[in-house]
Design a protein around this motif. Structure first.
Motif, PDB file in Angstrom:
ATOM      1  N   THR A 219       0.818  -1.221   0.000  1.00  0.00           N
ATOM      2  CA  THR A 219       0.000   0.000   0.000  1.00  0.00           C
ATOM      3  C   THR A 219       0.848   1.266   0.000  1.00  0.00           C
ATOM      4  N   LYS A 220       2.123   1.121  -0.292  1.00  0.00           N
ATOM      5  CA  LYS A 220       2.997   2.296  -0.315  1.00  0.00           C
ATOM      6  C   LYS A 220       2.535   3.255  -1.421  1.00  0.00           C
ATOM      7  N   GLY A 221       2.347   4.515  -1.060  1.00  0.00           N
ATOM      8  CA  GLY A 221       1.911   5.522  -2.024  1.00  0.00           C
ATOM      9  C   GLY A 221       0.414   5.580  -2.222  1.00  0.00           C
ATOM     10  N   THR A 222      -0.352   4.851  -1.427  1.00  0.00           N
ATOM     11  CA  THR A 222      -1.821   4.854  -1.573  1.00  0.00           C
ATOM     12  C   THR A 222      -2.492   5.408  -0.323  1.00  0.00           C
ATOM     13  N   LYS A 223      -1.828   6.274   0.387  1.00  0.00           N
ATOM     14  CA  LYS A 223      -2.373   6.806   1.620  1.00  0.00           C
ATOM     15  C   LYS A 223      -3.661   7.572   1.353  1.00  0.00           C
ATOM     16  N   GLY A 224      -4.687   7.266   2.159  1.00  0.00           N
ATOM     17  CA  GLY A 224      -5.968   7.951   2.028  1.00  0.00           C
ATOM     18  C   GLY A 224      -6.936   7.263   1.075  1.00  0.00           C
ATOM     19  N   LYS A 225      -6.479   6.255   0.328  1.00  0.00           N
ATOM     20  CA  LYS A 225      -7.346   5.551  -0.609  1.00  0.00           C
ATOM     21  C   LYS A 225      -7.979   4.344   0.068  1.00  0.00           C
ATOM     22  N   THR A 226      -9.204   4.046  -0.307  1.00  0.00           N
ATOM     23  CA  THR A 226      -9.933   2.904   0.252  1.00  0.00           C
ATOM     24  C   THR A 226      -9.715   1.676  -0.623  1.00  0.00           C
ATOM     25  N   LEU A 227      -9.335   0.574   0.000  1.00  0.00           N
ATOM     26  CA  LEU A 227      -9.090  -0.653  -0.746  1.00  0.00           C
ATOM     27  C   LEU A 227     -10.400  -1.391  -0.980  1.00  0.00           C
ATOM     28  N   SER A 228     -10.512  -1.993  -2.139  1.00  0.00           N
ATOM     29  CA  SER A 228     -11.680  -2.819  -2.442  1.00  0.00           C
ATOM     30  C   SER A 228     -11.552  -4.154  -1.716  1.00  0.00           C
ATOM     31  N   PRO A 229     -12.649  -4.900  -1.571  1.00  0.00           N
ATOM     32  CA  PRO A 229     -12.562  -6.221  -0.916  1.00  0.00           C
ATOM     33  C   PRO A 229     -11.554  -7.151  -1.580  1.00  0.00           C
ATOM     34  N   PHE A 230     -11.443  -7.080  -2.921  1.00  0.00           N
ATOM     35  CA  PHE A 230     -10.479  -7.933  -3.615  1.00  0.00           C
ATOM     36  C   PHE A 230      -9.046  -7.525  -3.270  1.00  0.00           C
ATOM     37  N   MET A 235      -3.999  -8.548   0.052  1.00  0.00           N
ATOM     38  CA  MET A 235      -3.034  -8.145   1.071  1.00  0.00           C
ATOM     39  C   MET A 235      -2.757  -9.267   2.071  1.00  0.00           C
ATOM     40  N   LEU A 236      -3.660 -10.222   2.183  1.00  0.00           N
ATOM     41  CA  LEU A 236      -3.425 -11.330   3.101  1.00  0.00           C
ATOM     42  C   LEU A 236      -2.273 -12.199   2.602  1.00  0.00           C
ATOM     43  N   MET A 237      -1.591 -12.863   3.512  1.00  0.00           N
ATOM     44  CA  MET A 237      -0.463 -13.710   3.144  1.00  0.00           C
ATOM     45  C   MET A 237      -0.962 -15.032   2.592  1.00  0.00           C
TER      46      MET A 237
END
Length: 367
Positions: A219-230, A235-237
């Motif tokens: 998520t580097k460089g995506t500060k303030g953005k909302t992630l979609s469920p996908f 992001m999970l390992m």
């Protein structure tokens, strides 16, 4: 318990059609050899000379023997230090020795996991089952000696050695007390308790740490953005046994290892869990006479570990991909060996280490 598991295992294997899986198991992608025609049916096969395998096994076994000798030397050094500290600090020397022994056991077990994988890779096994069985035997033999050497010394050897100078006259041999059961109980309580606490902590902390690092990098460089469920699922390992599991404290991962040995490192996760259970089972069974409450704490620890693992899988990992297996392999034999050995060790403690049969002769106590 083991007989119940054998019946349960046979039932599950029959239901899933894996009862004869090992008879038709495919070669490992990492297996190397000379392409040849089969001597039986003429089909293509990969040939690895038995002489070459034997030489690799000799190197591996020699290295393992050297490490086991190193463990014996380190344990002996710890008890030499204990005897040196007996005069200035008295009975607290046993506590100091137990703490140092705990650190030695934990550190050596962590380092040897890396070494065992390297040794097994070099032996070049044809199937995954053969690879895992060899790795399991290496891990258990090393961890058995590393974890229990000090207990066997206190239980069956220390009382018959010459008493060190400048120690109280009522002490027996090199036990460091009036009988060997007291230091054995202290040693077992400290090492077993520390192991339970540390193992459960690391089982949660390491996945959490790895998950946070992956989340931070992705998520580097995506500060303030909302992630979609996908994206959140991505992001999970990964918890696919066919892929590499990099445990930053337990193993050192390199690009070469990822390309050549990713399957083996993936299964190291489950093998490590089995090894922890086997060693804990040994603590609970082999010397239960010295610390009967150990079995109760094992029950509490395993109950908590089941809950922790369920939470960890649901929180930090993607959905696991199943891998076919016929049974739990060599672990069943290891648990059986520990069970049988526990009968003899606890009988030996009652007959020769405890003082309840001091009025009997050696022959009478033996029978």
């Amino acid at each position: 318990m083991l007989e119940h598991w054998k019946r349960e295992n046979a039932t599950v294997a029959m239901a899933w059609g894996t009862s004869h899986f090992e008879e038709h198991e495919m070669d490992r992608p990492q297996f190397i050899g000379e392409p040849k025609k089969s001597f039986i049916d003429g089909s293509d096969m990969v040939w690895f000379a038995p002489e070459e395998r034997f030489s690799r096994l000799i190197i591996s076994r020699s290295f393992l023997t050297g490490l086991l000798s190193l463990i014996c030397g380190v344990v002996a050094s710890i008890y030499v230090l204990k005897f040196e500290l007996s005069a200035p600090i008295g009975s607290y020397a046993s506590v100091v020795a137990s703490v140092i022994n705990t650190m030695q056991i934990t550190l050596f077990n962590m380092l040897y996991q890396v070494i065992a994988v390297q040794l097994t890779d070099g032996e070049n096994y044809r199937t995954d089952t053969n690879y895992e069985d060899s790795l399991i035997v290496k891990l258990f033999v090393f961890q058995f000696i590393n974890s229990y050497a000090s207990f066997f010394f206190l239980a069956f050897i220390a009382a018959y050695l010459v008493q060190p100078p400048n120690t109280p006259s009522d002490w027996i041999g090199q036990c460091g007390a009036a009988d060997c059961m007291q230091p054995l109980s202290i040693n077992l309580a400290i090492i077993f308790g520390t192991r339970l606490t540390l193992t459960n902590f690391l089982d949660i902390f390491i996945p959490y740490w790895n998950y946070k690092n992956k989340l931070k990098e992705e998520t580097k460089g995506t500060k303030g953005k909302t992630l979609s469920p996908f994206e959140e699922d991505y992001m999970l390992m990964e918890y696919d046994p066919m892929l590499l599991k990099c445990r930053k404290i337990y193993v050192v991962c390199t690009n070469r290892h990822y390309r050549a040995s990713n399957f083996q490192f993936g299964r190291l996760e489950s093998i490590t869990n089995y090894a922890d259970i086997a060693v804990q089972f040994g603590f609970s069974m082999l010397f239960v006479t010295a610390l009967p409450i150990a079995s109760f704490f094992s029950l509490l620890s395993n109950y908590a570990k089941v809950k922790f693992n369920a939470w960890k899988l649901l929180t930090f990992y993607q959905r696991p991909i199943p891998v076919t297996a016929q049974d739990i392999g060599t672990w069943e034999s290891i648990f059986r060996v520990i069970t049988v050995a526990a009968v003899f060790t606890n009988a030996g403690l009652v007959c020769f280490t405890m003082q309840v049969l001091d009025g009997f002769t050696l022959f009478q106590r033996t029978w």
